[in-house]
Design a protein around this motif. Structure first.
Motif, PDB file in Angstrom:
ATOM      1  N   THR A  33      -9.458  -0.631  -1.306  1.00 28.71           N
ATOM      2  CA  THR A  33      -9.976   0.738  -1.363  1.00 28.71           C
ATOM      3  C   THR A  33      -8.856   1.692  -0.988  1.00 28.71           C
ATOM      4  O   THR A  33      -7.923   1.320  -0.260  1.00 28.71           O
ATOM      5  CB  THR A  33     -11.155   0.971  -0.396  1.00 28.71           C
ATOM      6  OG1 THR A  33     -10.710   0.774   0.937  1.00 28.71           O
ATOM      7  CG2 THR A  33     -12.327   0.055  -0.699  1.00 28.71           C
ATOM      8  N   GLU A  34      -8.933   2.898  -1.519  1.00 28.93           N
ATOM      9  CA  GLU A  34      -7.980   3.930  -1.137  1.00 28.93           C
ATOM     10  C   GLU A  34      -8.481   5.291  -1.590  1.00 28.93           C
ATOM     11  O   GLU A  34      -9.374   5.391  -2.428  1.00 28.93           O
ATOM     12  CB  GLU A  34      -6.591   3.665  -1.701  1.00 28.93           C
ATOM     13  CG  GLU A  34      -6.437   3.876  -3.186  1.00 28.93           C
ATOM     14  CD  GLU A  34      -5.002   3.620  -3.671  1.00 28.93           C
ATOM     15  OE1 GLU A  34      -4.257   4.607  -3.795  1.00 28.93           O
ATOM     16  OE2 GLU A  34      -4.663   2.449  -3.927  1.00 28.93           O
ATOM     17  N   GLN A  39      -4.730  12.073  -7.666  1.00 27.54           N
ATOM     18  CA  GLN A  39      -5.727  11.935  -8.719  1.00 27.54           C
ATOM     19  C   GLN A  39      -7.074  12.548  -8.328  1.00 27.54           C
ATOM     20  O   GLN A  39      -7.948  12.709  -9.178  1.00 27.54           O
ATOM     21  CB  GLN A  39      -5.924  10.458  -9.064  1.00 27.54           C
ATOM     22  CG  GLN A  39      -4.673   9.765  -9.550  1.00 27.54           C
ATOM     23  CD  GLN A  39      -4.244  10.219 -10.930  1.00 27.54           C
ATOM     24  OE1 GLN A  39      -5.065  10.521 -11.779  1.00 27.54           O
ATOM     25  NE2 GLN A  39      -2.947  10.283 -11.143  1.00 27.54           N
ATOM     26  N   GLY A  40      -7.248  12.853  -7.028  1.00 23.86           N
ATOM     27  CA  GLY A  40      -8.490  13.469  -6.557  1.00 23.86           C
ATOM     28  C   GLY A  40      -9.685  12.541  -6.541  1.00 23.86           C
ATOM     29  O   GLY A  40     -10.803  12.959  -6.840  1.00 23.86           O
ATOM     30  N   VAL A  41      -9.446  11.253  -6.156  1.00 22.30           N
ATOM     31  CA  VAL A  41     -10.530  10.276  -6.156  1.00 22.30           C
ATOM     32  C   VAL A  41     -10.484   9.379  -4.923  1.00 22.30           C
ATOM     33  O   VAL A  41      -9.436   9.149  -4.344  1.00 22.30           O
ATOM     34  CB  VAL A  41     -10.501   9.371  -7.414  1.00 22.30           C
ATOM     35  CG1 VAL A  41     -10.758  10.170  -8.678  1.00 22.30           C
ATOM     36  CG2 VAL A  41      -9.213   8.578  -7.523  1.00 22.30           C
ATOM     37  N   ARG A  42     -11.674   8.884  -4.579  1.00 14.21           N
ATOM     38  CA  ARG A  42     -11.819   7.723  -3.694  1.00 14.21           C
ATOM     39  C   ARG A  42     -12.120   6.570  -4.624  1.00 14.21           C
ATOM     40  O   ARG A  42     -12.869   6.729  -5.581  1.00 14.21           O
ATOM     41  CB  ARG A  42     -13.017   7.885  -2.747  1.00 14.21           C
ATOM     42  CG  ARG A  42     -12.726   8.581  -1.501  1.00 14.21           C
ATOM     43  CD  ARG A  42     -13.881   8.598  -0.474  1.00 14.21           C
ATOM     44  NE  ARG A  42     -15.220   8.314  -0.957  1.00 14.21           N
ATOM     45  CZ  ARG A  42     -16.018   7.377  -0.450  1.00 14.21           C
ATOM     46  NH1 ARG A  42     -15.624   6.605   0.548  1.00 14.21           N
ATOM     47  NH2 ARG A  42     -17.225   7.197  -0.924  1.00 14.21           N
ATOM     48  N   GLU A  43     -11.544   5.416  -4.339  1.00 17.10           N
ATOM     49  CA  GLU A  43     -11.752   4.322  -5.268  1.00 17.10           C
ATOM     50  C   GLU A  43     -11.907   2.992  -4.553  1.00 17.10           C
ATOM     51  O   GLU A  43     -11.458   2.809  -3.427  1.00 17.10           O
ATOM     52  CB  GLU A  43     -10.618   4.234  -6.268  1.00 17.10           C
ATOM     53  CG  GLU A  43      -9.290   3.881  -5.638  1.00 17.10           C
ATOM     54  CD  GLU A  43      -8.191   3.755  -6.668  1.00 17.10           C
ATOM     55  OE1 GLU A  43      -7.879   2.604  -7.032  1.00 17.10           O
ATOM     56  OE2 GLU A  43      -7.677   4.791  -7.110  1.00 17.10           O
ATOM     57  N   ALA A  44     -12.552   2.094  -5.263  1.00 14.84           N
ATOM     58  CA  ALA A  44     -12.664   0.703  -4.831  1.00 14.84           C
ATOM     59  C   ALA A  44     -12.300  -0.166  -6.024  1.00 14.84           C
ATOM     60  O   ALA A  44     -12.754   0.075  -7.142  1.00 14.84           O
ATOM     61  CB  ALA A  44     -14.079   0.387  -4.373  1.00 14.84           C
ATOM     62  N   GLN A 144       4.697  -3.241  -2.357  1.00 14.04           N
ATOM     63  CA  GLN A 144       3.357  -2.713  -2.160  1.00 14.04           C
ATOM     64  C   GLN A 144       3.199  -2.301  -0.700  1.00 14.04           C
ATOM     65  O   GLN A 144       3.424  -3.092   0.206  1.00 14.04           O
ATOM     66  CB  GLN A 144       2.329  -3.784  -2.526  1.00 14.04           C
ATOM     67  CG  GLN A 144       0.944  -3.258  -2.640  1.00 14.04           C
ATOM     68  CD  GLN A 144       0.004  -4.333  -3.157  1.00 14.04           C
ATOM     69  OE1 GLN A 144       0.174  -5.507  -2.852  1.00 14.04           O
ATOM     70  NE2 GLN A 144      -0.988  -3.933  -3.909  1.00 14.04           N
ATOM     71  N   HIS A 145       2.823  -1.049  -0.481  1.00 13.70           N
ATOM     72  CA  HIS A 145       2.689  -0.505   0.867  1.00 13.70           C
ATOM     73  C   HIS A 145       1.318   0.097   1.049  1.00 13.70           C
ATOM     74  O   HIS A 145       0.887   0.914   0.238  1.00 13.70           O
ATOM     75  CB  HIS A 145       3.744   0.569   1.127  1.00 13.70           C
ATOM     76  CG  HIS A 145       5.136   0.090   0.871  1.00 13.70           C
ATOM     77  ND1 HIS A 145       5.778  -0.789   1.699  1.00 13.70           N
ATOM     78  CD2 HIS A 145       5.984   0.316  -0.153  1.00 13.70           C
ATOM     79  CE1 HIS A 145       6.975  -1.056   1.203  1.00 13.70           C
ATOM     80  NE2 HIS A 145       7.125  -0.399   0.075  1.00 13.70           N
ATOM     81  N   ALA A 146       0.653  -0.269   2.119  1.00 16.84           N
ATOM     82  CA  ALA A 146      -0.661   0.292   2.411  1.00 16.84           C
ATOM     83  C   ALA A 146      -0.521   1.686   2.992  1.00 16.84           C
ATOM     84  O   ALA A 146       0.418   1.978   3.724  1.00 16.84           O
ATOM     85  CB  ALA A 146      -1.422  -0.594   3.398  1.00 16.84           C
ATOM     86  N   THR A 147      -1.457   2.548   2.634  1.00 19.23           N
ATOM     87  CA  THR A 147      -1.557   3.869   3.240  1.00 19.23           C
ATOM     88  C   THR A 147      -2.574   3.752   4.348  1.00 19.23           C
ATOM     89  O   THR A 147      -3.556   3.035   4.207  1.00 19.23           O
ATOM     90  CB  THR A 147      -2.037   4.886   2.166  1.00 19.23           C
ATOM     91  OG1 THR A 147      -1.127   4.841   1.082  1.00 19.23           O
ATOM     92  CG2 THR A 147      -2.129   6.282   2.734  1.00 19.23           C
ATOM     93  N   PRO A 148      -2.381   4.445   5.499  1.00 19.82           N
ATOM     94  CA  PRO A 148      -3.361   4.324   6.579  1.00 19.82           C
ATOM     95  C   PRO A 148      -4.782   4.526   6.069  1.00 19.82           C
ATOM     96  O   PRO A 148      -5.058   5.448   5.307  1.00 19.82           O
ATOM     97  CB  PRO A 148      -2.943   5.445   7.540  1.00 19.82           C
ATOM     98  CG  PRO A 148      -1.464   5.609   7.285  1.00 19.82           C
ATOM     99  CD  PRO A 148      -1.294   5.356   5.813  1.00 19.82           C
ATOM    100  N   GLY A 149      -5.658   3.623   6.450  1.00 17.15           N
ATOM    101  CA  GLY A 149      -7.039   3.691   6.041  1.00 17.15           C
ATOM    102  C   GLY A 149      -7.338   2.876   4.788  1.00 17.15           C
ATOM    103  O   GLY A 149      -8.475   2.694   4.410  1.00 17.15           O
TER     104      GLY A 149
END
Length: 153
Positions: A33-34, A39-44, A144-149
């Protein structure tokens, strides 16, 4: 060369309810999820299967977080549903350029950051028989790097 269906993007009004439906109905689990501010979205991303090229196929559930996002604008006209199809490629730059050379409009001059640090661009739906088409080069585990959350598996 396009190697697989990377994902099918589905626009939705309520991300949690849509994830719940796909989990309960088909047994799909959330892989990632991020929030993509650009792009202006929440996604899974719900992983469907793996492939021989090391990639996977996903359902990408997209909930707009801004009224001016492309997904929100699309939903205002079409409602919830299939938004786009994405094809995996090892070389989004080269394939986009080759497709552009065949007269198909590529929507971004340079690929942008997509889900899970992928590189993406889109092809104009009017040039693709009404289908918004995305080209995706998946990130490798090294870049590949995760963004906090974010949730990444």
């Amino acid at each position: 060369m396009l190697t697989r269906i990377d994902h099918i993007g589905i626009a939705c009004r309520d991300l949690e309810a849509t994830v719940d439906f796909y989990s309960r109905t088909y047994g799909f689990e959330v892989f990632h999820t991020e929030v993509n501010q650009e792009q202006g979205v929440r996604e899974a991303m719900l992983r469907i299967n793996g492939t021989d090229d090391g990639g996977a196929s996903y359902l990408q559930l997209l909930e707009p977080i801004r009224e001016d996002s492309a997904v929100a604008t699309w939903m205002a006209k079409n409602g919830e549903g299939v938004h786009h199809i994405a094809f995996g490629t090892a070389d989004v730059d080269g394939d986009a350029e080759a497709i552009r050379g065949k007269g198909v409009r590529v929507l971004y001059d340079e690929p942008r950051r997509g889900s899970m640090d992928s590189r993406i661009t889109f092809l104009h739906p009017k040039d693709c028989h009404g289908v918004l088409t995305e080209l995706v080069t998946a990130a490798t585990p090294d870049n590949q790097h995760a963004t906090p959350g974010d949730t990444q598996h």
